[in-house]
Design a protein around this motif. Sequence first.
Motif, PDB file in Angstrom:
ATOM      1  N   UNK A  40       0.828  -1.199   0.000  1.00  0.00           N
ATOM      2  CA  UNK A  40       0.000   0.000   0.000  1.00  0.00           C
ATOM      3  C   UNK A  40       0.862   1.247   0.000  1.00  0.00           C
ATOM      4  N   UNK A  41       0.569   2.161  -0.925  1.00  0.00           N
ATOM      5  CA  UNK A  41       1.303   3.434  -1.000  1.00  0.00           C
ATOM      6  C   UNK A  41       0.317   4.594  -1.096  1.00  0.00           C
ATOM      7  N   UNK A  42       0.785   5.777  -0.710  1.00  0.00           N
ATOM      8  CA  UNK A  42      -0.076   6.952  -0.605  1.00  0.00           C
ATOM      9  C   UNK A  42      -0.168   7.697  -1.937  1.00  0.00           C
ATOM     10  N   UNK A  43      -1.371   8.097  -2.287  1.00  0.00           N
ATOM     11  CA  UNK A  43      -1.607   8.781  -3.550  1.00  0.00           C
ATOM     12  C   UNK A  43      -1.026  10.189  -3.574  1.00  0.00           C
ATOM     13  N   UNK A  44      -1.008  10.877  -2.416  1.00  0.00           N
ATOM     14  CA  UNK A  44      -0.611  12.292  -2.429  1.00  0.00           C
ATOM     15  C   UNK A  44       0.054  12.664  -1.125  1.00  0.00           C
TER      16      UNK A  44
ATOM     17  N   UNK B 152       0.299  -2.982  -6.066  1.00  0.00           N
ATOM     18  CA  UNK B 152       0.116  -1.831  -5.179  1.00  0.00           C
ATOM     19  C   UNK B 152      -1.365  -1.583  -4.946  1.00  0.00           C
ATOM     20  N   UNK B 153      -1.734  -1.265  -3.696  1.00  0.00           N
ATOM     21  CA  UNK B 153      -3.085  -0.765  -3.424  1.00  0.00           C
ATOM     22  C   UNK B 153      -2.956   0.665  -2.912  1.00  0.00           C
ATOM     23  N   UNK B 154      -3.719   1.614  -3.489  1.00  0.00           N
ATOM     24  CA  UNK B 154      -3.553   3.033  -3.160  1.00  0.00           C
ATOM     25  C   UNK B 154      -4.317   3.447  -1.908  1.00  0.00           C
TER      26      UNK B 154
END
Length: 701
Positions: free
Chosen positions: A318-322, A348-350
């Motif tokens: 999981x990674x951050x969109x912004x 990846x899941x956002x």
Amino acid sequence: MADEMVLRAQRFINSTYGDVPGITKVDETGVVTWPTLNALIRALQYELGITALADNFGPTTLRTLTEKWPSIDAGSTAPANVIRILQSALYCKGYDGGDIDGTYGARVAAAVREIKADAGLDGPFPGDAVVPKLFKALLTMDAYTLRDGGDDTVRAAQRWMNATYIGRANFFVIACDGRYSRDVQRALMFAVQYETGMTDAVANGVFGPGTQAGVRNNPVSVGSTGAWVRLFSAAMAFNRRRGVAFTDAFDARLAVRVCAFQEFVRLPVTGKGDFATWASLLVSTGDTTRPGTAADCSTEVTAARAKELAAAGYEVVGRYLSNVAGTSLDKMIKPGELRVMADNGLACFPIYQTNGAAASYFTAAQGTSDAADALHWARYHGFRPGTRIYFAVDYDAVDSEVDSGVLPYFRALKAAVDADGAGYRTGIYGPRAVCSRVGGEGLTSASFVSDMSTAYTGNVASPLPEDWAFDQIVTLSVGSGDGAIEIDKNIASGRDRGQISYDPPGAATDLDVRFDLSRRAVALADVRAYLQSCGIPEKGAGDPTPTSTKVAPGAAGTTEAFDTLIAYDAVLTDLARTLRMRKALIAASVLWAARTGTTLSPKAAVAARNHCVRTRILRGPILDANDPADLRAMGRKLRDDTTFRVNTVAYALITSAHDLGLPRPGLADTDHSTLRLLDGPVQLGLYQVLEKYYAPLRAGR
């Protein structure tokens, strides 16, 4: 519903103790409330001679009551007012307390026998006498009969725990209403500790190393009998495993239910009550040493880190969109990072989170705004339609806050995502109880559960949501050297496998870049020619024919106004990138204000910055638009600090869009919305001239 005898109890409190320092009069409504029960606790403390009155029936109250009146019945020496407090407490619990006359008569004795039976205390405390721990239980909001939403199996376990462990020093009467709660979970943990052999001085209700060792040494399986099976079946019932009976014999039917639970939480399916299964029943993280195939992190997954993660068995991250405007935390997915992950077999899941750590954040308006922002960033990074975005509720929201804020937020958010029409899906990150409620309304399709927050009430007494996709259980480091990375290890259910194929990212063309100074002369000539065509010459007052706007006598010339943009290009660029707005929109407003001599009033500037503070775009205090001191200070800042003035122009545009019912200014605004926001075709044309020079620079980076 009001009850006449509860009303009489409240009148007794006010008439007898209303003038006692430390005891506040209660509302005479006939409805049982915490203030009523707290007043009864303080009244009892007063009768016991305790001087520091408090709402808590704590160790001092219990000890003093035990010393003075260890058993209260018809033959005890307890004074009449203590009996009246007891009678009032019985009525607050729904039992017949007699006439609140200070007499321990037959009706009081019968009520005490009844509540003991309901609570499972008739074995350890036979007869009709009130012992201190029962008195303490009467002065709570706990119920001892089945309540709406309660379960008979859970209630049977509650009554058995009361009967079995009430003699232990730190075990107190728990509710017997068929509902799993934080207090019931703590009681279960104490019971487990007692069965491991812990003394009263050691048992603390925490799933620590000693408790874990005791559980590990006491597995249960088909053929097991006794207290450990009782506790295991109780834990299964508390976790809402269907078809589980409260029993002291582990049979084949229980084994089948255990297999189903193990499959649900993604444990090896053995049908046995082994350590990992016990841990998943007793604490939200479960066994933190079990392997996970998913992770989330706030740092870039470089090639070296991706190799280490893949080698450690991770499959999706999981990674951050912004990032968050106005902060230095850099957690956003980096250009090329998703391709690096994919090349190493990592999906990846956002995750979308700009705040979400307090109840005040969650409103319907914020949900609509966050949906638009998240969709922008999902496209920006190349996430394809069908991707599920997890929106964060990063605090221990109670039910009332879920009702008033979280649910309206997700209703608006889902409506906006659905209206987008691209097929993106909505997920939630948060505690178990919050995820279950939001998912139960159909507002999300999967949950990313913040189970590491083991102290959250929303995790302590709630089962894992049925729609869970990722279960966050522990923070750890993976890899070494250049490949070292700190992650949160997650268990994956398989409901969401993330994304591993992406559209070309929008990073190259979406955000503005610094102006090419070699283009200054030609851009200035274009701006000058455009303004002259609108009746605004290089210098002096003019009359822009498309509008009635007059150029103020003190206005800057066109060249001077344009050079303000050049001088503050870095400020404009960073501001546009941070706010995800077109630089031309801010620059057109700045240039127009300089050329025409119009400025934001201090009052308008205060309103603009206040709006952006409230919507988490800007950090800072809320100012008072009617306070002369605040307005004077704002006026000085606008006059003396050009960077501040430029920033405020951008915040004013965002505020104007909100006031006009327009979407927040973004990177794909239409000319129609820009026209309305800039308040006229002359300014729209100026925007288009500037965009003519800014857009090719974005495309050519």
